[in-house]
Design a protein around this motif. Structure first.
Motif, PDB file in Angstrom:
ATOM      1  N   THR A   1      -2.181  -9.182  10.717  1.00  0.00           N
ATOM      2  CA  THR A   1      -3.375  -8.381  10.297  1.00  0.00           C
ATOM      3  C   THR A   1      -3.406  -6.727   9.842  1.00  0.00           C
ATOM      4  O   THR A   1      -3.900  -6.330   8.794  1.00  0.00           O
ATOM      5  CB  THR A   1      -4.461  -8.681  11.457  1.00  0.00           C
ATOM      6  OG1 THR A   1      -4.692  -9.759  11.780  1.00  0.00           O
ATOM      7  CG2 THR A   1      -5.926  -7.918  11.003  1.00  0.00           C
ATOM      8  N   LEU A   2      -2.267  -6.247  10.528  1.00  0.00           N
ATOM      9  CA  LEU A   2      -1.965  -4.864  10.398  1.00  0.00           C
ATOM     10  C   LEU A   2      -1.836  -4.729   8.761  1.00  0.00           C
ATOM     11  O   LEU A   2      -2.234  -3.655   8.146  1.00  0.00           O
ATOM     12  CB  LEU A   2      -1.316  -4.317  11.207  1.00  0.00           C
ATOM     13  CG  LEU A   2      -0.726  -2.843  11.258  1.00  0.00           C
ATOM     14  CD1 LEU A   2       0.169  -2.331  12.293  1.00  0.00           C
ATOM     15  CD2 LEU A   2       0.421  -2.712  10.008  1.00  0.00           C
ATOM     16  N   VAL A   3      -0.579  -5.506   8.372  1.00  0.00           N
ATOM     17  CA  VAL A   3      -0.073  -5.195   6.955  1.00  0.00           C
ATOM     18  C   VAL A   3      -1.227  -5.747   6.134  1.00  0.00           C
ATOM     19  O   VAL A   3      -1.473  -5.090   4.948  1.00  0.00           O
ATOM     20  CB  VAL A   3       1.022  -6.048   6.543  1.00  0.00           C
ATOM     21  CG1 VAL A   3       1.439  -6.363   5.300  1.00  0.00           C
ATOM     22  CG2 VAL A   3       2.124  -5.573   7.450  1.00  0.00           C
ATOM     23  N   ARG A   4      -2.222  -6.798   6.422  1.00  0.00           N
ATOM     24  CA  ARG A   4      -3.312  -7.135   5.638  1.00  0.00           C
ATOM     25  C   ARG A   4      -4.296  -5.870   5.503  1.00  0.00           C
ATOM     26  O   ARG A   4      -4.821  -5.872   4.364  1.00  0.00           O
ATOM     27  CB  ARG A   4      -3.917  -8.466   6.056  1.00  0.00           C
ATOM     28  CG  ARG A   4      -3.389  -9.649   5.575  1.00  0.00           C
ATOM     29  CD  ARG A   4      -4.091 -11.079   6.026  1.00  0.00           C
ATOM     30  NE  ARG A   4      -4.547 -11.112   7.224  1.00  0.00           N
ATOM     31  CZ  ARG A   4      -3.879 -11.701   8.282  1.00  0.00           C
ATOM     32  NH1 ARG A   4      -2.616 -12.115   7.958  1.00  0.00           N
ATOM     33  NH2 ARG A   4      -4.227 -11.930   9.581  1.00  0.00           N
ATOM     34  N   LYS A   5      -4.721  -5.292   6.316  1.00  0.00           N
ATOM     35  CA  LYS A   5      -5.608  -4.279   6.379  1.00  0.00           C
ATOM     36  C   LYS A   5      -4.818  -3.128   5.412  1.00  0.00           C
ATOM     37  O   LYS A   5      -5.558  -2.593   4.648  1.00  0.00           O
ATOM     38  CB  LYS A   5      -5.921  -3.550   7.679  1.00  0.00           C
ATOM     39  CG  LYS A   5      -6.825  -4.652   8.413  1.00  0.00           C
ATOM     40  CD  LYS A   5      -7.181  -4.181  10.031  1.00  0.00           C
ATOM     41  CE  LYS A   5      -8.068  -4.979  10.439  1.00  0.00           C
ATOM     42  NZ  LYS A   5      -8.805  -4.402  11.678  1.00  0.00           N
ATOM     43  N   ALA A   6      -3.434  -2.588   5.885  1.00  0.00           N
ATOM     44  CA  ALA A   6      -2.897  -1.723   4.793  1.00  0.00           C
ATOM     45  C   ALA A   6      -3.094  -1.988   3.400  1.00  0.00           C
ATOM     46  O   ALA A   6      -3.335  -1.236   2.679  1.00  0.00           O
ATOM     47  CB  ALA A   6      -1.612  -1.438   5.577  1.00  0.00           C
ATOM     48  N   ASN A   7      -2.721  -3.073   3.159  1.00  0.00           N
ATOM     49  CA  ASN A   7      -2.715  -3.414   1.658  1.00  0.00           C
ATOM     50  C   ASN A   7      -4.091  -3.723   0.904  1.00  0.00           C
ATOM     51  O   ASN A   7      -4.080  -3.444  -0.009  1.00  0.00           O
ATOM     52  CB  ASN A   7      -1.806  -5.062   1.326  1.00  0.00           C
ATOM     53  CG  ASN A   7      -0.496  -4.848   1.915  1.00  0.00           C
ATOM     54  OD1 ASN A   7      -0.092  -3.893   1.594  1.00  0.00           O
ATOM     55  ND2 ASN A   7       0.215  -6.040   2.000  1.00  0.00           N
ATOM     56  N   ALA A   8      -4.931  -3.818   1.922  1.00  0.00           N
ATOM     57  CA  ALA A   8      -6.488  -3.838   1.702  1.00  0.00           C
ATOM     58  C   ALA A   8      -7.124  -2.306   1.401  1.00  0.00           C
ATOM     59  O   ALA A   8      -8.283  -1.994   1.007  1.00  0.00           O
ATOM     60  CB  ALA A   8      -7.431  -4.595   2.465  1.00  0.00           C
ATOM     61  N   GLY A   9      -6.181  -1.439   1.576  1.00  0.00           N
ATOM     62  CA  GLY A   9      -6.689   0.064   1.765  1.00  0.00           C
ATOM     63  C   GLY A   9      -7.218   0.594   2.924  1.00  0.00           C
ATOM     64  O   GLY A   9      -7.701   1.806   3.004  1.00  0.00           O
TER      65      GLY A   9
ATOM     66  N   ALA B   1       0.827  -1.388  -0.174  1.00  0.00           N
ATOM     67  CA  ALA B   1       0.063  -0.046  -0.072  1.00  0.00           C
ATOM     68  C   ALA B   1       1.008   1.357   0.020  1.00  0.00           C
ATOM     69  O   ALA B   1       1.892   1.276   0.485  1.00  0.00           O
ATOM     70  CB  ALA B   1      -0.821   0.134   1.185  1.00  0.00           C
ATOM     71  N   ASP B   2       0.405   2.288  -0.760  1.00  0.00           N
ATOM     72  CA  ASP B   2       1.167   3.551  -0.651  1.00  0.00           C
ATOM     73  C   ASP B   2       0.629   4.121   0.728  1.00  0.00           C
ATOM     74  O   ASP B   2      -0.546   4.427   1.073  1.00  0.00           O
ATOM     75  CB  ASP B   2       0.633   4.364  -1.774  1.00  0.00           C
ATOM     76  CG  ASP B   2       1.333   5.718  -1.835  1.00  0.00           C
ATOM     77  OD1 ASP B   2       2.375   5.803  -1.415  1.00  0.00           O
ATOM     78  OD2 ASP B   2       0.843   6.703  -2.508  1.00  0.00           O
ATOM     79  N   VAL B   3       1.502   4.465   1.550  1.00  0.00           N
ATOM     80  CA  VAL B   3       1.283   5.010   2.917  1.00  0.00           C
ATOM     81  C   VAL B   3       2.013   6.426   3.093  1.00  0.00           C
ATOM     82  O   VAL B   3       3.032   6.382   2.510  1.00  0.00           O
ATOM     83  CB  VAL B   3       1.327   4.097   3.984  1.00  0.00           C
ATOM     84  CG1 VAL B   3       0.671   3.022   3.877  1.00  0.00           C
ATOM     85  CG2 VAL B   3       2.747   3.821   4.166  1.00  0.00           C
TER      86      VAL B   3
ATOM     87  N   GLY C   1      -7.760   1.157  10.163  1.00  0.00           N
ATOM     88  CA  GLY C   1      -7.870   0.126  10.783  1.00  0.00           C
ATOM     89  C   GLY C   1      -6.396  -0.526  10.842  1.00  0.00           C
ATOM     90  O   GLY C   1      -6.126  -1.295  12.121  1.00  0.00           O
ATOM     91  N   ALA C   2      -5.378  -0.495  10.030  1.00  0.00           N
ATOM     92  CA  ALA C   2      -4.090  -0.798  10.146  1.00  0.00           C
ATOM     93  C   ALA C   2      -3.411   0.046  11.181  1.00  0.00           C
ATOM     94  O   ALA C   2      -2.881  -0.707  12.183  1.00  0.00           O
ATOM     95  CB  ALA C   2      -3.294  -0.586   8.821  1.00  0.00           C
ATOM     96  N   CYS C   3      -3.708   1.286  11.390  1.00  0.00           N
ATOM     97  CA  CYS C   3      -3.066   1.958  12.377  1.00  0.00           C
ATOM     98  C   CYS C   3      -3.749   1.522  13.803  1.00  0.00           C
ATOM     99  O   CYS C   3      -2.927   1.330  14.920  1.00  0.00           O
ATOM    100  CB  CYS C   3      -3.477   3.500  12.425  1.00  0.00           C
ATOM    101  SG  CYS C   3      -2.801   4.273  10.777  1.00  0.00           S
ATOM    102  N   LYS C   4      -5.065   1.132  13.631  1.00  0.00           N
ATOM    103  CA  LYS C   4      -5.524   0.913  14.800  1.00  0.00           C
ATOM    104  C   LYS C   4      -5.316  -0.530  15.601  1.00  0.00           C
ATOM    105  O   LYS C   4      -5.385  -0.989  16.535  1.00  0.00           O
ATOM    106  CB  LYS C   4      -7.136   0.673  14.888  1.00  0.00           C
ATOM    107  CG  LYS C   4      -7.610   2.134  14.738  1.00  0.00           C
ATOM    108  CD  LYS C   4      -9.173   2.396  14.643  1.00  0.00           C
ATOM    109  CE  LYS C   4      -9.534   3.894  14.708  1.00  0.00           C
ATOM    110  NZ  LYS C   4     -10.925   4.121  14.600  1.00  0.00           N
ATOM    111  N   GLU C   5      -4.441  -1.239  14.705  1.00  0.00           N
ATOM    112  CA  GLU C   5      -3.857  -2.764  15.070  1.00  0.00           C
ATOM    113  C   GLU C   5      -2.562  -2.345  15.979  1.00  0.00           C
ATOM    114  O   GLU C   5      -2.276  -3.477  16.781  1.00  0.00           O
ATOM    115  CB  GLU C   5      -3.522  -3.313  13.803  1.00  0.00           C
ATOM    116  CG  GLU C   5      -4.580  -3.806  13.068  1.00  0.00           C
ATOM    117  CD  GLU C   5      -5.355  -5.133  13.839  1.00  0.00           C
ATOM    118  OE1 GLU C   5      -4.809  -5.979  14.268  1.00  0.00           O
ATOM    119  OE2 GLU C   5      -6.758  -5.174  14.021  1.00  0.00           O
ATOM    120  N   LEU C   6      -1.805  -1.213  15.776  1.00  0.00           N
ATOM    121  CA  LEU C   6      -0.738  -1.238  16.396  1.00  0.00           C
ATOM    122  C   LEU C   6      -0.928  -1.432  18.089  1.00  0.00           C
ATOM    123  O   LEU C   6       0.087  -2.121  18.681  1.00  0.00           O
ATOM    124  CB  LEU C   6       0.049   0.295  16.202  1.00  0.00           C
ATOM    125  CG  LEU C   6       0.639   0.195  15.037  1.00  0.00           C
ATOM    126  CD1 LEU C   6       0.670   1.844  14.423  1.00  0.00           C
ATOM    127  CD2 LEU C   6       1.765  -0.342  14.672  1.00  0.00           C
TER     128      LEU C   6
END
Length: 148
Positions: A100-108, A74-76, A112-117
């Protein structure tokens, strides 16, 4: 923001959380560690200069970023990338890339990815206050970057 500025921000942010210790010590789970959280090849009695630690840290950050880039497609924004790199440096690229963090980021789903931290606040199966604080800081940086 340019690559050099991003690298300087990442180094300052991650280095601030890792802290600099020039003498080898056992970390919270008993692993021999030195400098800015370096564990590779560290043995009891080892000591390093600040310059040696800085050089090792810069090399390790580039390595971890390259590993993260292989799975994070993902472009972040810069702040999110620094937060994700900080987390990856701490938990390892293998764990990061399977997360799951990377999966969420890659799914756009960058929010949600940030909230996994904050879920990544354990070492040796125990919740550590320092990790909890680090993850809250990473999440804050990440969400600020994602939400503008």
């Amino acid at each position: 923001m340019g690559a050099a500025a991003s690298a300087a921000l990442a180094t300052a942010f991650i280095g601030g959380w890792e802290g600099l210790r020039t003498e080898a010590y056992r970390d919270a789970v008993g692993v021999w560690t030195a400098c800015y959280g370096e564990t590779k090849g560290v043995a009891p009695g080892d000591s390093y200069s600040k310059a040696e630690c800085d050089a090792m840290f810069a090399l390790e950050l580039r390595s971890y970023e390259a590993q993260l880039d292989r799975c994070l497609k993902a472009d972040v924004p810069t702040g999110a990338k620094i937060a994700f790199l900080s987390w990856t440096y701490n938990v390892g690229a293998g764990a990061a890339c399977r997360s799951t963090l990377v999966r969420k980021a890659n799914a756009g789903d960058l929010v949600g990815a940030c909230k996994e931290l904050p879920r990544w606040n354990r070492a040796g199966g125990r919740v550590l206050r320092g990790l909890t604080n680090r993850r809250i800081s990473e999440r804050s940086m990440c969400l600020k970057a994602v939400n503008g």
